[in-house]
Design an enzyme around this catalytic site. Structure first.
Site, PDB file in Angstrom:
ATOM      1  N   HIS A 213       3.695   0.295  -1.326  1.00  0.00           N
ATOM      2  CA  HIS A 213       3.063   1.495  -0.759  1.00  0.00           C
ATOM      3  C   HIS A 213       3.221   2.655  -1.733  1.00  0.00           C
ATOM      4  CE1 HIS A 213       4.284  -1.046   2.648  1.00  0.00           C
ATOM      5  NE2 HIS A 213       3.175  -0.621   3.211  1.00  0.00           N
TER       6      HIS A 213
ATOM      7  N   HIS B 227      -6.645  -3.887   6.211  1.00  0.00           N
ATOM      8  CA  HIS B 227      -5.943  -4.897   5.404  1.00  0.00           C
ATOM      9  C   HIS B 227      -6.687  -6.238   5.409  1.00  0.00           C
ATOM     10  CE1 HIS B 227      -2.441  -3.356   3.503  1.00  0.00           C
ATOM     11  NE2 HIS B 227      -1.842  -2.944   4.600  1.00  0.00           N
TER      12      HIS B 227
ATOM     13  N   ARG C 247       0.083   9.305  -0.286  1.00  0.00           N
ATOM     14  CA  ARG C 247      -0.677   8.623   0.768  1.00  0.00           C
ATOM     15  C   ARG C 247      -1.527   9.670   1.488  1.00  0.00           C
ATOM     16  NH1 ARG C 247       2.712   3.790   3.660  1.00  0.00           N
ATOM     17  NH2 ARG C 247       0.600   3.232   4.300  1.00  0.00           N
TER      18      ARG C 247
ATOM     19  N   HIS D 217      -5.549   1.260   9.446  1.00  0.00           N
ATOM     20  CA  HIS D 217      -4.885   0.757   8.235  1.00  0.00           C
ATOM     21  C   HIS D 217      -4.725  -0.769   8.323  1.00  0.00           C
ATOM     22  CE1 HIS D 217      -1.671   0.926   5.019  1.00  0.00           C
ATOM     23  NE2 HIS D 217      -1.283  -0.157   5.665  1.00  0.00           N
ATOM     24  N   GLU D 218      -4.209  -1.240   9.451  1.00  0.00           N
ATOM     25  CA  GLU D 218      -3.969  -2.690   9.575  1.00  0.00           C
ATOM     26  C   GLU D 218      -5.293  -3.458   9.641  1.00  0.00           C
ATOM     27  OE1 GLU D 218      -1.189  -3.480   8.779  1.00  0.00           O
ATOM     28  OE2 GLU D 218       0.031  -1.752   9.320  1.00  0.00           O
TER      29      GLU D 218
ATOM     30  N   ASP E 113      -5.124   2.486   3.564  1.00  0.00           N
ATOM     31  CA  ASP E 113      -4.965   3.886   3.980  1.00  0.00           C
ATOM     32  C   ASP E 113      -6.312   4.595   4.071  1.00  0.00           C
ATOM     33  OD1 ASP E 113      -2.247   3.888   4.284  1.00  0.00           O
ATOM     34  OD2 ASP E 113      -1.789   4.852   2.370  1.00  0.00           O
TER      35      ASP E 113
ATOM     36  N   GLU F  77      -2.567  -1.409  -0.286  1.00  0.00           N
ATOM     37  CA  GLU F  77      -2.132  -0.408   0.685  1.00  0.00           C
ATOM     38  C   GLU F  77      -3.035   0.833   0.635  1.00  0.00           C
ATOM     39  OE1 GLU F  77      -0.056  -0.795   3.036  1.00  0.00           O
ATOM     40  OE2 GLU F  77       0.502  -2.807   2.364  1.00  0.00           O
TER      41      GLU F  77
HETATM   42 ZN   LIG Z   1      -0.219  -1.759   4.820  1.00  0.00          ZN
END
Ligand SMILES: [Zn+2]
Length: 798
Positions: A760, A639, A766, A635-636, A699, A695
């Site tokens: 988010h 980004h 999610r 996820h990071e 994800d 976000e």
């Molecule tokens: Zn995030």
């Protein structure tokens, strides 16, 4: 307010809702010497990894075929044919029987060997985790219908909302555990020579207030500040119009109390020159979490009605007369509504596009945009006490110049008494939770209407959170020593590498990307720095103590401790201005259960607090570690390539490194996700697919990278032993582990608040949003095409 500085993993309201300061203080100037992670780029360009799951049986079959039947037949064919016909019928039958028996033995051996491979893992960790997975599941639900329900359907039965919470989740549970560890440490005698750690303990003791000092003082500490430094407050009848100086009031508020009612000024890395720090200014915060609570609303509205009630109660506690409190607070609220009307809502792409928001100006320019404030004197006052000189040519990045201009007009055209009342009210709301119980009760009564929070949390929970928000790196040292296993750092480092490699391996499979951008994207992924666990300096008492040397705290002055912390952090931030950007500086404290990506530093950060079960445990099956922590890491990493992150190059500079055609094709891919998530709703309120886009991209990309990293792990290490009682293979467990990270519950009010303010998507979606885009998920759970979890049309960005 530092809106584009970092993208965190979770909104964190459930995690830090008790944090009274609600601002993440900037980290210390420590040197987290976590080396860069330019891991060797050894990847095959296929990206197709499903073949890995078939590898072990194929190898066994080949072995049998090569060394057995074929070889014998080839060597002795003519001899064996002759011998066969020389035998009697009985002998021939017996031979056939013998051969059949031999074949049976071989088959049984194969079956046994296979069974041994597949046998269950019965270690303590496996049994515990299997039972914990089962506890949250609703096995009656169809995984192809609603995988959130299947994974988390009974979670809230075992995890009701605790006292003092409006949301509760896996994140909240772990944060609760971390706080318990810290409570026990802070309440015991510290065996330490570190003055910083002792300061953390003093802060905690002052907050717990065993001697009721806070109660005895009542409103006095705050009234002293208002009356002695800010010219009094008209609402309480102490305001002196003849000596009132608007600019002096705003200067003192900003410098001593970090309170900026009409704008948000901060120092951070320059988007266009990521090595230098620069002054930046954006629009101010509002009285309520979202402008929709203020615009076109009257006191008939439950939230606004509760807010005015709280204003009046607090004003009276501060000494206002009943009539004055009502009249003057109504005027303050109206002024707050006027500000909401001119605020910019970030609901369309342009407002979220860092490139469109960036305006490099000077102080002289800012004076022209927002003449209501004397900017040069404001900044010179702010920097007084540092060795930094500010002139009218000082550069400043201005976000939302239209808002600042409108704000200036509003200040100049409004009654100065109302403007002053508003400024003081902003200070009161930021400090009232540091006062006696009556103040906190009034705040809670309002919060009950706004977010559905039913009770005030236990004091110790509030105080651990407050200590974390105030001296979080000193507290972090205690946390790491008592709760963080040393080897976790190396393991996490390795896992980041594996997930990053999987992300890069997938790049050639993206049809919308041109070759040049693909190469540059790989370079950017290679350049991502990862910080894991905690900054090294916190375990060096000398360095840790030096970083808090200028902060004086004691165990009996809770209110003043908080003021000193505010001033300490303001000064520390100011001192960054002439320094180059410190890539080792952490913006989250070690105990936190969260993670983030900082685009200006091209950096991903995973605090020690999240590197624990259920996200990661060294004794868990890898399927669960990849489904939990692996997805967080993915996820990071993703980004860095989401709709905003992609605009920054590998060095963290805002610069167009993609060609226009690829940008257009990327936007088409992202529109698919905007539409997909906009369809989801919670209690009749739709998710904002545009605000949550970054976000959601993270994800989806994170899930895919982590899954592929796990497939690669299986290819290298073989299949894992099954977990008992679940009836799921490990690829299925990967998806179950991922989904259960998002098991949660909330009050209807908190759910609405989240939809309005959080970037988010709500936890349920999610899970559903990402998995219904995954072919691999559908394949593992055999979901028919067209079932809710396996729609025919899927969205893919990364
Ligand atoms: Zn995030």
């Amino acid at each position: 307010m530092v809106k584009y500085e970092r993208s965190s993993l979770s909104g964190g309201d459930d995690v830090f809702e008790e944090d009274p300061s609600s601002q993440t203080h900037a980290a210390n100037n420590g040197s987290a010497a976590n080396a860069t992670n330019n891991s060797s780029a050894t990847h095959t360009p296929t990206g197709k990894m499903e073949v890995a799951s078939n590898a072990p049986p194929e190898v066994r079959f080949k072995h049998l075929k090569g060394k057995g039947v074929n070889e014998t037949k080839w060597k002795g064919q003519s001899v064996s044919v002759k011998l066969w016909w020389e035998r009697s019928t009985l002998e021939r039958i017996l031979l056939v029987v013998c051969l059949l028996l031999l074949l049976t033995v071989v088959i049984v051996a194969i079956v046994l060997a296979t069974t041994r491979k597949q046998e269950f893992c019965l270690t303590e960790a496996c049994i515990t985790v299997a039972s914990s997975l089962l506890m949250s599941m609703d096995k009656g639900a169809d995984p192809c219908d609603d995988f959130y329900e299947y994974s988390c359907g009974t979670w809230d039965k075992h995890n009701p909302l605790p006292e003092g919470n409006n949301r509760w989740s896996t994140f909240g549970l772990l944060w609760q555990e971390n706080r318990l560890v810290l409570k026990n440490v802070l309440e015991s005698e510290l065996n330490t020579t570190s003055s910083a750690e002792l300061k953390a303990q003093d802060f905690f003791i002052s907050c717990m207030d065993e001697d009721s000092i806070i109660e005895k003082l009542g409103a006095k500490p705050l009234l002293d500040i208002i009356n002695l430094q800010l010219g009094g407050w008209n609402a309480t009848g102490t305001f002196n119009t003849s000596t009132y100086d608007f600019n002096q009031t705003i200067r003192v508020l900003g410098t001593s109390y970090s309170e900026q009612p009409f704008f948000s000024l901060f120092i951070a890395g320059d988007d266009k020159n990521s090595s230098r720090n620069i002054l930046q200014i954006a629009q101010s915060g509002l009285l309520l979490p979202d402008s929709s609570y203020l615009i076109n609303k009257t006191e008939e509205d439950p939230v606004l009605g509760a807010y005015i009630k709280m204003m009046v109660t607090i004003a009276k506690l501060m000494g206002a007369e009943e009539e004055d409190a009502h009249r003057q607070m109504r005027a303050v609220l109206q002024f707050g509504q006027d500000i909401a009307n001119i605020s910019v809502r970030d609901t369309n792409t342009e407002d979220q596009d860092p490139e469109m928001l960036y305006h490099l100006k000077t102080i002289t320019d800012l004076q022209g945009i927002m003449p209501a404030i004397d900017w040069l004197s404001y900044l010179q006052f702010l920097f007084n006490g540092t060795d930094i000189e500010i002139t009218k040519d000082e550069p400043i990045v201005v976000y939302a110049p239209d808002f600042l201009q409108d704000m200036s007009n509003l200040i100049l055209s409004s009654d100065p008494i109302v403007v002053h009342n508003y400024m003081i009210w902003r200070l009161v709301t930021s400090l009232m939770n540091l006062l006696s119980a009556a103040f906190r009760q009034a705040d809670h009564d309002f919060d009950q209407v706004l977010s559905g929070k039913r009770s005030i949390p236990a004091k110790w929970r509030f105080c651990v959170s407050d200590t974390d928000a105030s001296v979080g790196f000193a507290l972090g040292a205690l946390f790491v020593k008592h709760a963080f296993e040393g080897h976790s750092k190396a393991k996490a480092d390795e896992m980041v590498d594996e997930v990053k490699s999987a992300f890069k391996r997938n790049l050639p499979d993206l049809p919308w990307m041109d070759e040049d951008t693909r190469v540059a994207a790989k370079q950017k992924a290679n350049a991502i720095i990862d910080l894991i666990g905690f900054p090294d300096y916190i375990l060096n008492p000398e360095k840790l103590d030096a970083s808090y040397a200028e902060l004086e705290l004691n165990s009996s002055e809770y209110f003043m401790n908080n003021i000193r912390v505010l001033q300490f952090h303001v000064k520390r931030q100011l001192q960054q201005l002439r320094k180059t950007v410190d890539r080792g500086q952490w913006e989250m404290t070690p105990p936190q259960v969260n993670a983030y990506y900082a685009p200006q530093k091209n950096e991903i950060v995973f605090p020690a607090g999240i590197l624990q079960a259920p996200f990661y445990d060294k004794d868990y099956p890898k399927s669960l570690n990849f489904g939990g922590m692996g997805v967080v890491m993915g996820h990071e990493i993703t980004h860095a390539f989401d709709d905003a992150g992609r605009e920054y190059d590998k060095n963290g500079n805002l610069y167009q490194w993609w060609n226009n055609d690829t940008i257009q094709r990327f936007n088409r891919q992202t529109e698919c996700m905007v539409d997909q998530y906009s369809e989801y709703d919670i209690l009749g309120n739709k998710v904002n697919g545009r605000r949550t886009l970054g976000e959601n991209i993270a994800d989806n990309g994170g899930l895919k990278s982590a899954y592929h990293a796990y497939l690669e792990w299986i290819r290298e290490h073989g299949e894992e032993q099954l977990l008992p009682a679940l009836g799921l293979n490990h690829k299925q467990l990967f998806f179950l582990g991922f989904a259960q990270v998002w098991c949660s519950t909330s009050t209807p009010q908190a759910a609405r608040l989240q939809l309005l303010t959080d970037e988010h998507t709500p936890p349920r979606y999610r899970v559903i949003g990402t998995l219904s885009n995954s072919e691999e998920f559908a394949e593992q759970f055999k979901c028919p095409v067209g079932s809710p979890m396996n729609p025919k049309d899927k969205c893919e960005v990364w």
